[in-house]
Design an enzyme around this catalytic site. Structure first.
Site, short mmCIF file in Angstrom:
data_model
loop_
_atom_site.label_atom_id
_atom_site.label_comp_id
_atom_site.label_asym_id
_atom_site.label_seq_id
_atom_site.Cartn_x
_atom_site.Cartn_y
_atom_site.Cartn_z
N GLN A 106 8.23 -68.27 45.10
CA GLN A 106 8.29 -68.61 46.53
C GLN A 106 8.85 -67.54 47.45
O GLN A 106 8.28 -67.27 48.50
CB GLN A 106 9.09 -69.90 46.73
N GLU B 33 16.43 -71.22 44.17
CA GLU B 33 16.70 -71.71 45.52
C GLU B 33 18.11 -72.28 45.67
O GLU B 33 18.89 -71.84 46.51
CB GLU B 33 15.65 -72.79 45.87
N ASP C 113 14.80 -69.38 49.28
CA ASP C 113 13.53 -68.72 49.01
C ASP C 113 12.81 -68.30 50.29
O ASP C 113 12.74 -67.11 50.62
CB ASP C 113 12.62 -69.63 48.18
N GLY D 56 28.80 -77.50 66.50
CA GLY D 56 28.71 -76.60 67.65
C GLY D 56 29.65 -77.02 68.75
O GLY D 56 30.57 -77.84 68.55
N GLY D 57 29.43 -76.49 69.93
CA GLY D 57 30.30 -76.78 71.06
C GLY D 57 30.16 -78.20 71.59
O GLY D 57 31.06 -78.71 72.24
#
Length: 411
Positions: free
Chosen positions: A19, A140, A169, A244-245
C-alpha cells in the site's frame, strides 16, 4: 496548453508493492506520469489478498494501482538485472518500498543507480529511519503505534486504538509524492536527480504534531480543552475531543445506530444560538455558561446538554438545524453512506471503473484537483499486461527474445 497533464513526459519505474508505495505512484499516475509497475512474475502479493471474487485481482490491488502499466521481471536473474538497468536509464523516477537494503543486495546501490542515470529521482519508503528500529518490520498499525497516533487515540479508560485512516501507509505515500515532486523541481535547476527517503514512523509523527504540541504544554499545567480530569506527564487519550482551540464532540442522534452521531464544535459566537436550539436559552446569559472560560471546566456537561436535544432527532435534521445557525458540525458518515454519497460521486471522489476481468469496481478518485491536469481514473493493469509494449515497443527487444525470456522465467 490544454490536453496535457502536470507530469506528462515523466516516466516512473514503480517497484512498490502492498500500500504505501502503490498509493504514492498512483497519485503520480493521476498527475499524468507514465507509471510502469515492475512486478515479480508472481505479481504484487495484494493481487491475491482479501479477494472478494475468485481468480481475479482483489480490490486491495485494483484500488491502489489505477492508471499504471504492468510489466513482469525477475530481477534475480542476470538478464533481469540487465533489463532493470535499461529501465532505470530510461526513467525519471524510481520508487521502491522493499525491506532495508533489498535493492542494494540486487546490486543497485544509490551510487550504481546514479552511474546508470544521474538525473533519476530515487525514492524509498521504509518503516523507520536509521537507528534501533531500522530493521523492524513495518505495518500500518505498527507505524501508528510508533508515531504517536495510538497512544493518543481512544478513551482514557480504554486501550490505545488504531485509526481507520491509513495514515501509516497512504499517509506516507502522500509524503513521498511531495518529496518526489520537490526533487523533480530541483532537477530543473541542477540537472541532477537525488535520493528521497520517507519513513512511515516519521510520516505518522508529522500527522500527530499537535499531540507533541500538547506534550510540551503539559509542563505548564492541565490541558483545559481536554475533557480529562487527571493529567500525568504525557498526553492522555481524550475520546472525541477536538484537541484544538474550539471544543468539539460527537453527540448521539436518533434512532441510536452505530453511526447516528453528529460532530459539533462550540465556537464562542455559536453558544447563544446553540443554547436556544437545545431549549436552554437562559444559558446564553448565565455567567456559569456564558463565556468559553466558564464552559471549559465542564465540557462533559455541556455536550451532555447538547446530546439530550440531538438524541431525539435524526442526524440529518440535527445537521440542518445546526447549519442554519452557522454552527460548525458534520455527520458521522458510514462507509456505506460515503460510497453512496451523491456529492462525492459528483466531485469524482467516489468513481466507478470498468475492469477487464472483474467488471466494474468502485474506488476513491484523485483528491488532487488541478484545473489544467484533469484525472480520468482508468483500471489497474493485469499482471504483465504491458510486457510486449515496453520490452518490444520501447526497449527494442525482439519478439523471439521476449518469448525466450518468458519461457526462462525472466519475465
Amino acid at each position: 496548453m490544454t490536453g496535457t497533464k502536470a507530469l506528462e513526459g515523466i516516466r516512473v519505474l514503480d517497484m512498490t508493492h502492498v500500500q504505501s508505495g502503490p498509493s504514492a505512484t498512483q497519485l503520480l499516475a493521476w498527475l499524468g506520469a507514465d507509471v510502469v509497475k515492475l512486478e515479480a512474475p508472481t505479481g504484487d502479493i495484494t493481487r491475491k489478498q482479501l479477494r472478494d471474487l475468485p481468480d481475479v485481482d482483489s480490490l486491495y490491488f485494483t484500488m491502489l494501482n489505477c492508471n499504471k502499466r504492468s510489466i513482469t521481471l525477475n530481477t534475480k536473474t542476470e538478464r533481469g538485472k540487465e533489463i532493470l538497468t535499461e529501465l532505470i536509464r530510461r526513467s525519471d523516477v524510481m520508487v521502491e518500498n522493499f525491506g532495508p537494503g533489498a535493492v542494494d543486495r540486487m546490486g543497485f546501490t544509490w551510487n550504481r543507480i546514479q552511474e546508470i542515470n544521474p538525473r533519476i529521482v530515487y525514492a524509498s519508503i521504509k518503516g523507520f529511519g536509521e537507528g534501533p528500529y531500522t530493521n523492524f518490520k513495518a505495518y500500518e498499525v505498527v507505524a501508528q503505534a510508533m508515531g504517536g497516533s495510538m497512544s493518543t487515540t481512544g478513551f482514557e479508560d480504554g486501550p490505545p486504538l488504531a485509526t481507520g485512516a491509513q495514515i501509516g501507509d497512504s499517509g506516507t505515500g502522500v509524503h513521498a509524492v511531495a518529496g518526489i515532486l520537490a526533487a523533480l523541481y530541483q532537477r530543473e535547476r541542477t540537472g541532477r536527480g537525488q535520493r528521497v527517503n520517507v519513513a512511515m514512523q516519521h510520516a505518522v509523527l508529522n500527522l500527530c504534531r499537535v499531540k507533541l504540541r500538547d506534550q510540551q504544554r503539559l509542563a505548564h499545567g492541565a490541558l483545559a480543552e481536554y475533557p480529562n480530569e487527571d493529567f500525568g506527564d504525557e498526553v492522555p487519550r481524550s475520546g472525541n475531543a477536538s484537541g484544538g482551540g474550539q471544543p468539539g464532540w460527537a453527540v448521539k442522534c436518533a434512532p441510536g445506530g452505530p453511526n447516528d452521531y453528529v460532530y459539533v464544535i462550540v465556537q464562542p459566537v455559536g453558544w447563544q444560538p446553540l443554547s436556544e436550539l437545545i431549549g436552554r436559552p437562559e444559558l446564553a446569559a448565565d455567567p456559569e455558561w456564558a463565556t468559553p472560560e466558564a464552559r471549559l471546566p465542564k465540557l462533559g456537561k455541556m455536550f451532555q446538554l447538547i446530546e439530550e436535544w440531538s438524541s431525539t432527532l435524526p442526524k440529518w435534521e440535527v445537521l440542518e438545524r445546526l447549519n442554519a445557525h452557522n454552527i460548525p458540525c458534520g455527520p458521522i458518515l458510514s462507509t456505506r453512506e460515503i460510497i453512496e454519497d451523491r456529492s462525492l460521486v459528483a466531485n469524482e471522489m467516489v468513481v466507478t471503473v470498468p475492469h477487464p476481468e472483474r467488471g466494474d469496481f468502485v474506488t476513491v478518485g484523485s483528491p488532487l484537483k488541478l484545473s489544467d491536469s484533469p484525472v480520468d481514473v482508468t483500471s489497474s493493469p493485469l499482471l504483465g499486461e504491458h510486457n510486449e509494449e515496453v520490452y518490444i515497443g520501447e526497449l527494442g527487444l525482439g519478439d523471439e527474445e521476449v518469448r525466450l525470456l518468458k519461457s526462462n522465467g525472466v519475465i
